[in-house]
Design an enzyme around this catalytic site. Structure first.
Site, PDB file in Angstrom:
ATOM      1  N   GLY A  47       0.835  -1.200   0.000  1.00  0.00           N
ATOM      2  CA  GLY A  47       0.000   0.000   0.000  1.00  0.00           C
ATOM      3  C   GLY A  47       0.861   1.237   0.000  1.00  0.00           C
ATOM      4  O   GLY A  47       2.046   1.176   0.351  1.00  0.00           O
ATOM      5  N   GLN A  52       2.748   9.940   1.969  1.00  0.00           N
ATOM      6  CA  GLN A  52       4.114   9.401   1.980  1.00  0.00           C
ATOM      7  C   GLN A  52       4.964   9.919   0.826  1.00  0.00           C
ATOM      8  O   GLN A  52       6.193   9.844   0.889  1.00  0.00           O
ATOM      9  CB  GLN A  52       4.080   7.865   1.910  1.00  0.00           C
ATOM     10  CG  GLN A  52       3.563   7.218   3.168  1.00  0.00           C
ATOM     11  CD  GLN A  52       3.469   5.716   2.999  1.00  0.00           C
ATOM     12  OE1 GLN A  52       2.541   5.205   2.400  1.00  0.00           O
ATOM     13  NE2 GLN A  52       4.454   4.991   3.503  1.00  0.00           N
ATOM     14  N   CYS A  94       6.236  -0.516   7.280  1.00  0.00           N
ATOM     15  CA  CYS A  94       5.893   0.753   6.636  1.00  0.00           C
ATOM     16  C   CYS A  94       7.081   1.261   5.840  1.00  0.00           C
ATOM     17  O   CYS A  94       8.201   1.299   6.350  1.00  0.00           O
ATOM     18  CB  CYS A  94       5.483   1.787   7.683  1.00  0.00           C
ATOM     19  SG  CYS A  94       4.969   3.354   6.935  1.00  0.00           S
ATOM     20  N   LEU A  95       6.823   1.650   4.598  1.00  0.00           N
ATOM     21  CA  LEU A  95       7.898   2.159   3.735  1.00  0.00           C
ATOM     22  C   LEU A  95       8.485   3.464   4.282  1.00  0.00           C
ATOM     23  O   LEU A  95       9.609   3.816   3.944  1.00  0.00           O
ATOM     24  CB  LEU A  95       7.364   2.373   2.310  1.00  0.00           C
ATOM     25  CG  LEU A  95       6.958   1.092   1.550  1.00  0.00           C
ATOM     26  CD1 LEU A  95       6.250   1.437   0.248  1.00  0.00           C
ATOM     27  CD2 LEU A  95       8.165   0.201   1.290  1.00  0.00           C
ATOM     28  N   HIS A 136      -4.077   1.180   7.873  1.00  0.00           N
ATOM     29  CA  HIS A 136      -2.697   1.684   7.914  1.00  0.00           C
ATOM     30  C   HIS A 136      -2.572   2.915   6.999  1.00  0.00           C
ATOM     31  O   HIS A 136      -1.987   3.931   7.379  1.00  0.00           O
ATOM     32  CB  HIS A 136      -1.753   0.553   7.480  1.00  0.00           C
ATOM     33  CG  HIS A 136      -0.309   0.925   7.354  1.00  0.00           C
ATOM     34  ND1 HIS A 136       0.664   0.394   8.169  1.00  0.00           N
ATOM     35  CD2 HIS A 136       0.349   1.755   6.495  1.00  0.00           C
ATOM     36  CE1 HIS A 136       1.843   0.901   7.830  1.00  0.00           C
ATOM     37  NE2 HIS A 136       1.683   1.722   6.803  1.00  0.00           N
ATOM     38  N   GLU A 137      -3.174   2.817   5.804  1.00  0.00           N
ATOM     39  CA  GLU A 137      -3.076   3.927   4.841  1.00  0.00           C
ATOM     40  C   GLU A 137      -3.914   5.136   5.276  1.00  0.00           C
ATOM     41  O   GLU A 137      -3.485   6.278   5.106  1.00  0.00           O
ATOM     42  CB  GLU A 137      -3.484   3.467   3.436  1.00  0.00           C
ATOM     43  CG  GLU A 137      -2.721   2.284   2.858  1.00  0.00           C
ATOM     44  CD  GLU A 137      -1.208   2.371   2.979  1.00  0.00           C
ATOM     45  OE1 GLU A 137      -0.675   3.491   3.101  1.00  0.00           O
ATOM     46  OE2 GLU A 137      -0.565   1.320   2.984  1.00  0.00           O
ATOM     47  N   HIS A 140      -2.042   7.191   7.638  1.00  0.00           N
ATOM     48  CA  HIS A 140      -1.103   8.120   6.979  1.00  0.00           C
ATOM     49  C   HIS A 140      -1.810   9.411   6.588  1.00  0.00           C
ATOM     50  O   HIS A 140      -1.270  10.497   6.755  1.00  0.00           O
ATOM     51  CB  HIS A 140      -0.503   7.492   5.715  1.00  0.00           C
ATOM     52  CG  HIS A 140       0.657   6.575   5.948  1.00  0.00           C
ATOM     53  ND1 HIS A 140       1.809   6.979   6.586  1.00  0.00           N
ATOM     54  CD2 HIS A 140       0.848   5.271   5.612  1.00  0.00           C
ATOM     55  CE1 HIS A 140       2.665   5.955   6.628  1.00  0.00           C
ATOM     56  NE2 HIS A 140       2.100   4.894   6.046  1.00  0.00           N
TER      57      HIS A 140
HETATM   58  O1  GNR Z   1       4.233  -2.631   2.350  1.00  0.00           O
HETATM   59  C1  GNR Z   1       3.568  -2.534   3.381  1.00  0.00           C
HETATM   60  N1  GNR Z   1       3.237  -3.658   4.066  1.00  0.00           N
HETATM   61  C2  GNR Z   1       2.315  -3.672   5.098  1.00  0.00           C
HETATM   62  C3  GNR Z   1       2.242  -4.809   5.880  1.00  0.00           C
HETATM   63  C4  GNR Z   1       1.327  -4.888   6.900  1.00  0.00           C
HETATM   64  C5  GNR Z   1       0.468  -3.845   7.138  1.00  0.00           C
HETATM   65  C6  GNR Z   1       0.537  -2.690   6.382  1.00  0.00           C
HETATM   66  C7  GNR Z   1       1.460  -2.610   5.352  1.00  0.00           C
HETATM   67  S1  GNR Z   1       1.524  -1.191   4.374  1.00  0.00           S
HETATM   68  C8  GNR Z   1       3.183  -1.202   3.874  1.00  0.00           C
HETATM   69  C9  GNR Z   1       3.450  -0.097   2.865  1.00  0.00           C
HETATM   70  C10 GNR Z   1       3.234   1.242   3.523  1.00  0.00           C
HETATM   71  O2  GNR Z   1       4.033   1.775   4.250  1.00  0.00           O
HETATM   72  N2  GNR Z   1       2.091   1.811   3.322  1.00  0.00           N
HETATM   73  O3  GNR Z   1       1.800   2.983   3.922  1.00  0.00           O
HETATM   74 NI    NI Z   2       2.984   3.010   5.753  1.00  0.00          NI
END
Ligand code: GNR
Ligand code: NI
Length: 168
Positions: A47, A52, A94-95, A136-137, A140
């Protein structure tokens, strides 16, 4: 890629920006969404939120498929918790916080509303990993990060490690 996108890393304060609602469903929105998908695949993420990549609008891209062939775009996503007692724990990454994984517990029974790239409205009840990823997104877009779910001591440690890493 027209517009070279780069992923902001914690503790960059721009990650704390609250994103604005998308109101114009134009070509530039489509270009940004496609550039985000491209970067998400390049970085092996499941995601990516516009926040980001320093675009502070309510736009996210997701692909949770093994094959990496099912791109999804969500504009102005919003969710409602259907069952407050149903939760799912997942080891998240998270990236924007590279190299750290954290087990996070989130509601797993949600009703999701969003618009597609053309502005058409949709509604669904996601399940499993999609439920986790979408929350999660959306975090952000609210300026919230995975590190906000850990203790302040641990957060400080992550911050120090990453700051040191970028200084090299
Ligand atoms: O690549 C991602 N893997 C992930 C694994 C478990 C829960 C959420 C994620 S999102 C993350 C990419 C990212 O930072 N998205 O904001
Ligand atoms: Ni993230």
């Amino acid at each position: 890629m027209v517009n070279e996108l780069k992923i902001l890393k914690f503790p960059d304060p721009r990650l704390r920006t609250v994103a604005s609602k998308v109101t114009k469903f134009d070509k530039s929105l489509e270009i940004l969404a496609n550039d985000m998908l491209e970067l998400m695949y390049k970085e092996n993420g499941i995601g990516l939120a516009a926040t980001q990549v320093n675009h502070h609008i309510r736009l996210i891209t997701i692909d949770i498929s093994e094959e990496r062939d099912s791109p999804m775009i969500f504009v102005n996503p919003e969710f409602e918790i259907i069952n407050e007692d149903s939760h799912l724990s997942f080891e998240e990454g998270c990236l924007s916080v590279p190299g750290f994984n954290e087990e996070i517990t989130r509601p797993d029974n949600i009703k999701l509303k969003w618009q597609d790239i053309k502005g058409e409205e949709h509604e669904d009840m996601p399940s499993g990993l999609l439920t986790v990823c979408i929350q999660h997104e959306i975090d952000h877009l609210e300026g919230k990060l995975m590190v906000d779910y850990v203790s302040p001591i641990k957060r400080e440690r992550i911050k120090k490690k990453l700051t040191k890493m970028y200084a090299k």
